[in-house]
Design a protein around this motif. Sequence first.
Motif, PDB file in Angstrom:
ATOM      1  N   ARG A 219       0.943   1.809  -6.158  1.00 10.45           N
ATOM      2  CA  ARG A 219       0.386   1.908  -7.506  1.00 10.45           C
ATOM      3  C   ARG A 219      -1.035   2.458  -7.483  1.00 10.45           C
ATOM      4  O   ARG A 219      -1.410   3.296  -8.312  1.00 10.45           O
ATOM      5  CB  ARG A 219       0.419   0.537  -8.172  1.00 10.45           C
ATOM      6  CG  ARG A 219       1.800   0.090  -8.599  1.00 10.45           C
ATOM      7  CD  ARG A 219       1.810  -1.334  -9.095  1.00 10.45           C
ATOM      8  NE  ARG A 219       3.034  -1.656  -9.825  1.00 10.45           N
ATOM      9  CZ  ARG A 219       3.350  -2.862 -10.271  1.00 10.45           C
ATOM     10  NH1 ARG A 219       2.515  -3.882 -10.058  1.00 10.45           N
ATOM     11  NH2 ARG A 219       4.459  -3.068 -10.942  1.00 10.45           N
ATOM     12  N   ASP A 231       5.593   7.429  -7.039  1.00  7.43           N
ATOM     13  CA  ASP A 231       6.275   6.156  -6.844  1.00  7.43           C
ATOM     14  C   ASP A 231       7.774   6.407  -6.957  1.00  7.43           C
ATOM     15  O   ASP A 231       8.251   6.893  -7.984  1.00  7.43           O
ATOM     16  CB  ASP A 231       5.814   5.159  -7.918  1.00  7.43           C
ATOM     17  CG  ASP A 231       6.422   3.778  -7.756  1.00  7.43           C
ATOM     18  OD1 ASP A 231       7.345   3.613  -6.934  1.00  7.43           O
ATOM     19  OD2 ASP A 231       5.978   2.861  -8.462  1.00  7.43           O
ATOM     20  N   PHE A 280      -3.940  -0.575 -10.741  1.00  8.94           N
ATOM     21  CA  PHE A 280      -2.524  -0.331 -10.494  1.00  8.94           C
ATOM     22  C   PHE A 280      -1.928   0.726 -11.404  1.00  8.94           C
ATOM     23  O   PHE A 280      -0.757   1.088 -11.245  1.00  8.94           O
ATOM     24  CB  PHE A 280      -1.726  -1.638 -10.646  1.00  8.94           C
ATOM     25  CG  PHE A 280      -2.237  -2.762  -9.787  1.00  8.94           C
ATOM     26  CD1 PHE A 280      -2.476  -2.573  -8.441  1.00  8.94           C
ATOM     27  CD2 PHE A 280      -2.495  -4.006 -10.342  1.00  8.94           C
ATOM     28  CE1 PHE A 280      -2.952  -3.604  -7.645  1.00  8.94           C
ATOM     29  CE2 PHE A 280      -2.966  -5.048  -9.552  1.00  8.94           C
ATOM     30  CZ  PHE A 280      -3.195  -4.839  -8.197  1.00  8.94           C
ATOM     31  N   VAL A 282      -1.040   0.448 -14.459  1.00  4.79           N
ATOM     32  CA  VAL A 282       0.048  -0.128 -15.238  1.00  4.79           C
ATOM     33  C   VAL A 282      -0.487  -0.750 -16.526  1.00  4.79           C
ATOM     34  O   VAL A 282      -1.432  -1.552 -16.483  1.00  4.79           O
ATOM     35  CB  VAL A 282       0.793  -1.209 -14.433  1.00  4.79           C
ATOM     36  CG1 VAL A 282       1.868  -1.872 -15.284  1.00  4.79           C
ATOM     37  CG2 VAL A 282       1.415  -0.595 -13.182  1.00  4.79           C
TER      38      VAL A 282
END
Length: 294
Positions: A219, A231, A280, A282
């Motif tokens: 990440r 990824d 990360f 995210v």
Amino acid sequence: MDQDLERRHFLRLGSAGAALAGAAVLASTALKPEQAYAQAAATSQLRTILDRGKLIVGTGSTNAPWHFENDKGELVGMDITMGKLLAKGLFDDETKVEFVDEAPDQRIPNITTGKVDIVIQFMTISAARAQLINFSRPYYVEGIALLTRPDATNKDFDSLLKGGKDTKVSVLQNVDAEGTVHQVLPEAQVLQVDTQANVVQALDSKRVDAAAVDLSTVRWMVARTPDRYADSGKAWQNQLYGAGVKQGDLDWLTFVNTCFDVAMHGNNSAIYDQAFKEYFGVDLPARATGFPSI
């Protein structure tokens, strides 16, 4: 209303009335954070920390995205964020924290000897370690993942799996390395190398199709350099990361867990979410209101 009538009215309310009355008393006598430490046991680390005026956290400084120095020489990372969240909860000031740089093999000794109040250093929760220290609630679920290249034709997991014996994967050398990769890619060729840097270098040089590394590493690298890394979308072998504290101190452990719960699932999640995005890449989903998610 005379006293007898008032008493009968209260009794009819029963436990609900008592609860409401109790809540009203608590609301009118709420303690300030700096006063609340008096409720902790005299020997609790919670009281010691509040009296001292700062939190002492054991951590590292060389492992992005968990703990590392940025371009300004500042110590940053997800572990550092969790330490600052605790300082914020203790003193309403995230700067009232001292980070002690320690080697991984000093994490448990520094807790048990009292050199630090808590260790927040990407430490995997295990039954063996839990015999020596207490762990907080998990603040991250780590795992193994497959790092690939965005310019490769087999950059996603399905393509790697279909490649069968032609798929090559690099991994850090250890007794379980080949078996670990074969859990998800049973036919893949496994290249074991001596360092994590060389695991990734094998991918960079196109000697392999994927590098098996930590999910957090995937990440972090994809978030920083999406033009260079991708990824694959596959992660497995979950491991829980938690903070470590000395055994026998329920007040301190409960406080740590409360701060982490509020930061991850409650009304103070913005700091945790921002760090998760930064380190990360995210975006965490909005917390569901009305039903527990912890």
